[in-house]
Design a protein around this motif. Structure first.
Motif, short mmCIF file in Angstrom:
data_model
loop_
_atom_site.label_atom_id
_atom_site.label_comp_id
_atom_site.label_asym_id
_atom_site.label_seq_id
_atom_site.Cartn_x
_atom_site.Cartn_y
_atom_site.Cartn_z
N SER A 45 34.95 -19.62 -115.37
CA SER A 45 34.75 -18.30 -115.97
C SER A 45 35.38 -18.26 -117.35
O SER A 45 36.22 -19.10 -117.68
CB SER A 45 35.37 -17.23 -115.07
N CYS A 46 34.97 -17.30 -118.13
CA CYS A 46 35.48 -17.15 -119.49
C CYS A 46 36.99 -16.93 -119.45
O CYS A 46 37.47 -16.10 -118.69
CB CYS A 46 34.80 -15.98 -120.17
N ARG A 47 37.73 -17.67 -120.24
CA ARG A 47 39.18 -17.56 -120.17
C ARG A 47 39.68 -16.26 -120.78
O ARG A 47 40.82 -15.87 -120.58
CB ARG A 47 39.88 -18.76 -120.78
N TYR A 48 38.85 -15.58 -121.54
CA TYR A 48 39.29 -14.32 -122.13
C TYR A 48 38.90 -13.10 -121.31
O TYR A 48 39.68 -12.18 -121.14
CB TYR A 48 38.76 -14.17 -123.55
N CYS A 49 37.66 -13.06 -120.82
CA CYS A 49 37.24 -11.84 -120.13
C CYS A 49 36.89 -12.08 -118.65
O CYS A 49 36.65 -11.14 -117.93
CB CYS A 49 36.06 -11.20 -120.85
N GLY A 50 36.86 -13.34 -118.22
CA GLY A 50 36.62 -13.62 -116.81
C GLY A 50 35.16 -13.65 -116.40
O GLY A 50 34.83 -13.90 -115.25
N LEU A 63 34.49 -20.38 -122.52
CA LEU A 63 34.34 -19.01 -122.99
C LEU A 63 32.93 -18.54 -122.71
O LEU A 63 32.00 -19.35 -122.66
CB LEU A 63 34.56 -18.91 -124.51
N CYS A 64 32.75 -17.23 -122.56
CA CYS A 64 31.40 -16.71 -122.52
C CYS A 64 30.92 -16.64 -123.96
O CYS A 64 31.71 -16.73 -124.90
CB CYS A 64 31.37 -15.33 -121.85
N ARG A 65 29.63 -16.48 -124.13
CA ARG A 65 29.07 -16.51 -125.46
C ARG A 65 29.65 -15.41 -126.37
O ARG A 65 29.91 -15.62 -127.53
CB ARG A 65 27.55 -16.33 -125.36
N ARG A 66 29.85 -14.24 -125.76
CA ARG A 66 30.37 -13.11 -126.52
C ARG A 66 31.76 -13.42 -127.07
O ARG A 66 32.05 -13.21 -128.23
CB ARG A 66 30.42 -11.87 -125.61
N CYS A 67 32.64 -13.94 -126.18
CA CYS A 67 34.00 -14.26 -126.62
C CYS A 67 33.99 -15.44 -127.58
O CYS A 67 34.80 -15.50 -128.50
CB CYS A 67 34.90 -14.55 -125.42
N ALA A 68 33.06 -16.41 -127.36
CA ALA A 68 32.98 -17.56 -128.25
C ALA A 68 32.65 -17.09 -129.66
O ALA A 68 33.22 -17.57 -130.64
CB ALA A 68 31.92 -18.53 -127.75
ZN LIG Z 1 34.37 -13.74 -122.40
#
Ligand SMILES: [Zn+2]
Length: 98
Positions: A45-50, A63-68
């Motif tokens: 899962s994304c390390r910032y938002c899960g 990371l998810c694309r948004r956080c990337a």
């Molecule tokens: Zn994210």
């Protein structure tokens, strides 16, 4: 938490989360200081938002694309490269993040 830093998870929670002795648990700190535990062998899962969908791996980070995109924008600013993505630049290069 005891004086050795150990934490006991309530039995009910362990059961609910299917945690057993020897299970690998990961400790994650999100941007902004929020933190959580998760099973190390769980879905990536994304390390910032899960978030668990639309993930990209950058170095050792997932990371998810948004956080990337957020991450790259911040990085670009830090490096003085200006507002990457502000005009949608990065959106057009999504493939490059893979
Ligand atoms: Zn994210």
């Amino acid at each position: 938490m005891d004086n050795k830093g150990r934490v006991t998870l309530p039995a009910q929670l362990r059961q609910q989360l299917d945690l057993y002795p020897g299970a690998e648990i990961e400790f994650l700190v999100k941007e902004g200081g929020e933190w959580y535990l998760r099973r190390a062998d769980s879905q990536p899962s994304c390390r910032y938002c899960g978030l668990q969908v639309d993930l990209v791996t950058i170095g050792r980070d997932t990371l998810c694309r948004r956080c990337a995109e957020k991450y790259y924008r911040a990085l670009a600013q830090k490096l003085g490269l200006g507002e990457v993505g502000a005009s949608g630049n990065l959106n057009n290069k999504k493939g490059k993040l893979r």
